[in-house]
Each structure stands twice: as structure tokens, then as C-alpha cells.
Design an enzyme around this catalytic site. Structure first.
Site, PDB file in Angstrom:
ATOM      1  N   ASP A  63      32.640 -24.225   5.354  1.00  0.00           N
ATOM      2  CA  ASP A  63      32.478 -24.430   3.919  1.00  0.00           C
ATOM      3  C   ASP A  63      33.572 -23.622   3.246  1.00  0.00           C
ATOM      4  OD1 ASP A  63      31.839 -24.473   1.251  1.00  0.00           O
ATOM      5  OD2 ASP A  63      29.814 -23.670   1.482  1.00  0.00           O
ATOM      6  N   ASN A  90      43.420 -29.545   0.960  1.00  0.00           N
ATOM      7  CA  ASN A  90      43.083 -30.918   0.597  1.00  0.00           C
ATOM      8  C   ASN A  90      41.611 -31.089   0.234  1.00  0.00           C
ATOM      9  OD1 ASN A  90      43.370 -33.982   0.695  1.00  0.00           O
ATOM     10  ND2 ASN A  90      41.947 -33.646   2.395  1.00  0.00           N
ATOM     11  N   TYR A 160      35.872 -31.680 -13.076  1.00  0.00           N
ATOM     12  CA  TYR A 160      36.904 -32.028 -12.098  1.00  0.00           C
ATOM     13  C   TYR A 160      38.299 -31.899 -12.724  1.00  0.00           C
ATOM     14  CZ  TYR A 160      39.594 -34.729  -8.715  1.00  0.00           C
ATOM     15  OH  TYR A 160      40.533 -35.137  -7.797  1.00  0.00           O
ATOM     16  N   LYS A 164      41.293 -29.383 -11.471  1.00  0.00           N
ATOM     17  CA  LYS A 164      42.633 -29.811 -11.087  1.00  0.00           C
ATOM     18  C   LYS A 164      43.705 -29.119 -11.935  1.00  0.00           C
ATOM     19  CE  LYS A 164      41.473 -32.104  -7.628  1.00  0.00           C
ATOM     20  NZ  LYS A 164      41.945 -31.755  -6.273  1.00  0.00           N
ATOM     21  N   VAL A 193      43.294 -43.773  -5.267  1.00  0.00           N
ATOM     22  CA  VAL A 193      43.348 -44.057  -3.836  1.00  0.00           C
ATOM     23  C   VAL A 193      41.997 -44.635  -3.414  1.00  0.00           C
ATOM     24  CG1 VAL A 193      43.868 -43.131  -1.548  1.00  0.00           C
ATOM     25  CG2 VAL A 193      44.835 -42.030  -3.580  1.00  0.00           C
TER      26      VAL A 193
END
Length: 265
Positions: A63, A90, A160, A164, A193
Site C-alpha cells: 500500500d 504510477n 483528483y 494531480k 486512456v
């Protein structure tokens, strides 16, 4: 930089973009350390990648939001494979959409912050201290998102998006702090994606997902992997500091050419 024989540590490795990058690294001759939460998926991926006898593939179920787990796994990986030449941050997730911020469960907020921010910082801190700083060499590649630079295209992205944007700020500040070393700090920003990630971010709502990619062809994980390998293979004196890879139909984060597919019929 030739990747043959280099040691690359990759987080979020068990599926999607992470799996594609892992496969590309092995094809380039790198030794790969795979980090993810799912031991079963990591084991299956290792078996799939380990067909190339010239490379080493190992994994740890970790984790990334737990510093003690991260640090122990980094140390044991170095003991097994050797010093880490490349760190690819990633691991990440977006959950809760289309709920707006005030309607999100606090647990979802903490989960995203812990993975997307703490995870990047914990991994980087551990790898720098146990491997890169004593040699003053290495490459750190952060997989962020074009979301960090523009206003997101639909509700439910506040956390989110902030995560970022934080990753971008962290990357830029870290690059400056590592002046005087040969450690490069790079960022790769994917657009849309077609992976489980984008399905998860809309709560696996198929209608919402289909509407999001209507009329154009999204990227696939291999497209991002090719970009990552390109960045990593540059000679030491060249840093592709930031690379945006988006579908050509995604003109900006909010503007999509939804006649793209129609023109190709």
C-alpha cells in the site's frame, strides 16, 4: 539512456498503464520491481513477464500510502535486485464521480489523497534515501494527468484534480532540489486512456463512461507505455521534463472532437 540491465521500480504495476509500462521495460531489457496492492495480480504479471531469461522481475504487495510498508519493501527490493536506477510513480485512483465535493464520502477523499499524494511522496522519499542520493544518480518519472493543469470535464473531480496539481508542484520543486545531482525528475501526463481507471473514476457507470468517449478513439495503455520508454531512453544530458499524450480528438481537457470517428468511416 539504454535501459538494458537497469533496475526500474514501478508502482500501480498490476494492471492498465502500469502493466503496459512493466511489459515495455522488460522488452527493453530492464530489471523490474513491481509494486501494487494485489499480490495475486502481481504474481500473474511476474509469470507473464519472466519469460525473458535475461531480466529479473520481482514484486512486492504494498500500500503506497503506508510509509512503513513502502520503506520495508524498497529496502528488501534493493537487497534482492540491486540499486534502483528508475522510479516510476504510477499508482493512483479517482473515485466518487459524479458526486460533487460536498457529497463525497470523507473516506473517499482520504483514499485519494493517501494514494495520489502520500504514495508519490513516500515512494520518492524512500527510493532517494535508500538508493539514489548516495549515488546522486537516477531518474524519477511521475505519471500525472492533464487534469492537473486544467479544469476537469465533469463533476466529482475536485479531489483528483487537486491531487494531480499537487503532483505537478511536487515534481517541479523536487527537480530544483536535486540540482547538483544526476537525478532527473520527469512527468508524463496522459489524456483519456481506455483502462479500468477511467471506468472506476465514474463508478463503473457504463452509460457515463460510454458518453465520455463517444465519437472518438481514446488512447490505450500501450500508447502511454511507449511515451514512458521514450522519455527514459533519452541520454543523461536530455530531460523530457514533461510530456502530454492525449487522443488527437481531445483538443483540450474539456473539448473533444466527437466527429473524429465519423470522418474515418
Amino acid at each position: 539512456m539504454a535501459l538494458h540491465g537497469k533496475v526500474a521500480l514501478l508502482t500501480g504495476a498490476s494492471m492498465g498503464i502500469g502493466e503496459a509500462i512493466a511489459s515495455s521495460l522488460v522488452q527493453a531489457g530492464a530489471n523490474v520491481i513491481l509494486f501494487s496492492r494485489s499480490e495475486d495480480k502481481l504474481r500473474q504479471l511476474k509469470d507473464k513477464l519472466a519469460v525473458n531469461g535475461d531480466t529479473k522481475v520481482t514484486y512486492r504487495a504494498v500500500d503506497v500510502g503506508n510509509y512503513e510498508e513502502v520503506d520495508a519493501a524498497v529496502k528488501s527490493s534493493i537487497q534482492e535486485v540491486g540499486h534502483i536506477d528508475i522510479l516510476i510513480n504510477n499508482a493512483g485512483l479517482a473515485i466518487g464521480a459524479p458526486k460533487i465535493f460536498s457529497d463525497l464520502n470523507p473516506s473517499d477523499i482520504m483514499t485519494m489523497n493517501n494514494t495520489n499524494i502520500n504514495g508519490y511522496m513516500f515512494m520518492t522519499h524512500s527510493v532517494l534515501n535508500h538508493s539514489m542520493m548516495n549515488r546522486k544518480a537516477g531518474t524519477i518519472l511521475n505519471i500525472t494527468s492533464i487534469t492537473g493543469l486544467e479544469v476537469p470535464p465533469f463533476p466529482g473531480e475536485a479531489v483528483y484534480h487537486a491531487n494531480k496539481a499537487c503532483q505537478e508542484a511536487f515534481t517541479n520543486a523536487l527537480r530544483n532540489e536535486l540540482s547538483g545531482t544526476d537525478i532527473r525528475v520527469l512527468v508524463l501526463r496522459p489524456g483519456v486512456v481506455a483502462t479500468n481507471f477511467h471506468s472506476l473514476r465514474v463508478g463503473h457507470d457504463k452509460k457515463m463512461y460510454d458518453e465520455f468517449i463517444e465519437g472518438y478513439e481514446p488512447l490505450i495503455a500501450d500508447d502511454i507505455a511507449q511515451g514512458a520508454i521514450y522519455m527514459l531512453q533519452q541520454p543523461l544530458n536530455i530531460s523530457v521534463k514533461a510530456l502530454d499524450i492525449v487522443p488527437s480528438a481531445q483538443r483540450s481537457i474539456n473539448v473533444f472532437d466527437r466527429t473524429w470517428n465519423e470522418r474515418r468511416e
